[in-house]
Write an enzyme that holds these catalytic residues in place. Structure first.
Site, PDB file in Angstrom:
ATOM      1  CG  ASN A   9       9.133  -6.640  36.113  1.00 20.65           C
ATOM      2  OD1 ASN A   9       8.970  -5.755  36.967  1.00 20.65           O
ATOM      3  ND2 ASN A   9       8.133  -7.412  35.676  1.00 20.65           N
ATOM      4  CD1 TRP A  10      14.679  -5.575  39.748  1.00 14.67           C
ATOM      5  CD2 TRP A  10      14.965  -3.689  40.918  1.00 14.67           C
ATOM      6  NE1 TRP A  10      16.015  -5.282  39.745  1.00 14.67           N
ATOM      7  CE2 TRP A  10      16.230  -4.127  40.458  1.00 14.67           C
ATOM      8  CE3 TRP A  10      14.899  -2.515  41.685  1.00 14.67           C
ATOM      9  CZ2 TRP A  10      17.400  -3.428  40.739  1.00 14.67           C
ATOM     10  CZ3 TRP A  10      16.071  -1.828  41.956  1.00 14.67           C
ATOM     11  CH2 TRP A  10      17.309  -2.287  41.487  1.00 14.67           C
ATOM     12  CE  LYS A  11       7.982 -10.336  37.924  1.00 19.67           C
ATOM     13  NZ  LYS A  11       7.444 -11.662  37.724  1.00 19.67           N
ATOM     14  CG  HIS A  95       4.397  -8.266  33.873  1.00 12.89           C
ATOM     15  ND1 HIS A  95       3.845  -9.235  34.686  1.00 12.89           N
ATOM     16  CD2 HIS A  95       5.683  -8.636  33.658  1.00 12.89           C
ATOM     17  CE1 HIS A  95       4.778 -10.133  34.950  1.00 12.89           C
ATOM     18  NE2 HIS A  95       5.900  -9.802  34.349  1.00 12.89           N
ATOM     19  CD  GLU A  97       3.908 -10.733  37.941  1.00 10.93           C
ATOM     20  OE1 GLU A  97       4.379  -9.616  38.214  1.00 10.93           O
ATOM     21  OE2 GLU A  97       4.614 -11.766  37.846  1.00 10.93           O
ATOM     22  CD  GLU A 167       7.748 -11.324  31.057  1.00 10.55           C
ATOM     23  OE1 GLU A 167       8.894 -11.253  31.493  1.00 10.55           O
ATOM     24  OE2 GLU A 167       6.762 -10.899  31.676  1.00 10.55           O
ATOM     25  N   GLY A 173       8.293 -16.974  37.390  1.00 11.82           N
ATOM     26  CA  GLY A 173       8.462 -17.233  38.821  1.00 11.82           C
ATOM     27  C   GLY A 173       8.284 -18.690  39.208  1.00 11.82           C
ATOM     28  CB  SER A 209      12.136 -19.385  35.063  1.00 10.90           C
ATOM     29  OG  SER A 209      11.028 -19.406  35.941  1.00 10.90           O
ATOM     30  N   GLY A 230      12.809 -11.311  36.160  1.00  7.80           N
ATOM     31  CA  GLY A 230      12.281 -10.985  37.480  1.00  7.80           C
ATOM     32  C   GLY A 230      13.291 -11.363  38.558  1.00  7.80           C
ATOM     33  N   GLY A 231      13.071 -12.506  39.183  1.00  4.26           N
ATOM     34  CA  GLY A 231      13.860 -12.947  40.347  1.00  4.26           C
ATOM     35  C   GLY A 231      15.363 -12.792  40.210  1.00  4.26           C
TER      36      GLY A 231
HETATM   37  P1  13P Z   1      10.927 -14.436  36.713  1.00 10.76           P
HETATM   38  O1  13P Z   1      12.236 -14.156  36.016  1.00 10.76           O
HETATM   39  O2  13P Z   1      11.018 -14.253  38.197  1.00 10.76           O
HETATM   40  O3  13P Z   1      10.330 -15.730  36.286  1.00 10.76           O
HETATM   41  O4  13P Z   1       9.914 -13.280  36.233  1.00 10.76           O
HETATM   42  C1  13P Z   1       9.761 -13.046  34.866  1.00 10.76           C
HETATM   43  C2  13P Z   1       8.967 -11.811  34.673  1.00 10.76           C
HETATM   44  O5  13P Z   1       7.779 -11.774  34.949  1.00 10.76           O
HETATM   45  C3  13P Z   1       9.665 -10.620  34.157  1.00 10.76           C
HETATM   46  O6  13P Z   1       8.772  -9.625  33.785  1.00 10.76           O
END
Ligand code: 13P
Length: 245
Positions: A9-11, A95, A97, A167, A173, A209, A230-231
């Site tokens: 997920n590149w956000k 998600h 967010e 999640e 993050g 994470s 994500g990251g």
């Molecule tokens: P991180 O892997 O950066 O913690 O993000 C997780 C996430 O929100 C994937 O959708």
């Protein structure tokens, strides 16, 4: 047997050019991966060129949101037919967010899931508790409400295409991963909430994470079927390491 998924997920990261550059670099690194489904979910403006670059590879394309109508006066929204036309096969829905910053609710998540299924996009449906909810002991209650709301009146016939991502919001993050036991406990609980006929075949991903150095232990848990990352999905090297856990 549930084939594991590694989904990035590149956000709101990467321009179109950066996304294409990632794909050029990651393709040779993951070309021999056959035992996992790999997905990347760039931003909307990067989808088209990313799809072109992914042609013929073993990495699939997903979007990060979908609106529930097919077209109309809905400024700023993107529909299922549009995602399909650009080459998406997956879409992230609900998600945390989006729940936190954009007013997403279990009801709108349900509408988006219906739209995805209608257009043969596999929804990756996110659930998870916030820190204060975990600390007050309401993790299971929160997750149960989210799952029941998201999948309200969804026909069992559609379940082959549904993916769930657990999640915990406090792990996103933050570098604070849920321990494999903490995650497994919730994954098992989620599986127990699903219709009996589909529970064993539904893939439940963990997100929060996930990194190359913790992916193996998380994925070793019986009810964890992959990661929504994500990251660590933003760099070709670490994405490929995740895909080879
Ligand atoms: P991180 O892997 O950066 O913690 O993000 C997780 C996430 O929100 C994937 O959708």
């Amino acid at each position: 047997m549930r084939k594991p998924i590694i989904a990035g997920n590149w956000k709101m990261f990467k321009t179109e050019a950066e996304a294409v550059d990632f794909v050029k670099k990651v393709k040779p690194l993951v070309k021999d991966v056959k035992d996992k489904t790999m997905i990347i979910c760039p931003t909307f403006p990067a989808l088209s060129k990313t799809a072109d670059e992914l042609q013929g590879s073993n990495v699939a394309l997903g979007a990060q949101n979908i609106f529930w109508e097919d077209e109309g006066a809905f400024t700023g929204e993107i529909s299922g037919p549009m995602l399909k036309a650009v080459g998406c096969t997956y879409v992230i829905i609900g998600h945390s967010e989006r729940r936190q910053y954009f007013g997403e609710t279990d009801e709108t998540v349900n509408k988006r899931i219906r739209a995805a299924l209608k257009h043969k996009l596999s929804p990756i449906v996110c659930v998870g508790e916030r820190l204060e909810e975990r600390e007050s002991g309401s993790t299971f209650k929160v997750v149960e409400t989210q799952i029941r709301g998201a999948f309200k009146d969804i026909d069992e016939a559609h379940w082959d295409n549904i993916i769930i991502a657990y999640e915990p919001v406090w792990a996103i993050g933050t570098g604070k991963t849920a321990t494999p036991d903490q995650a497994q406990e919730v994954h098992k609980f989620i599986r127990g909430l699903l219709p009996k006929s589909v529970a064993e075949k539904t893939r439940i991903l963990y997100g929060g994470s996930v990194k190359p150095n913790n992916v193996k232990d998380l994925m070793a848990q019986p009810d964890i079927d992959g990661g929504l990352v994500g990251g660590a999905s933003l760099k070709p090297d670490s994405f490929s390491q995740l895909a080879m856990f």
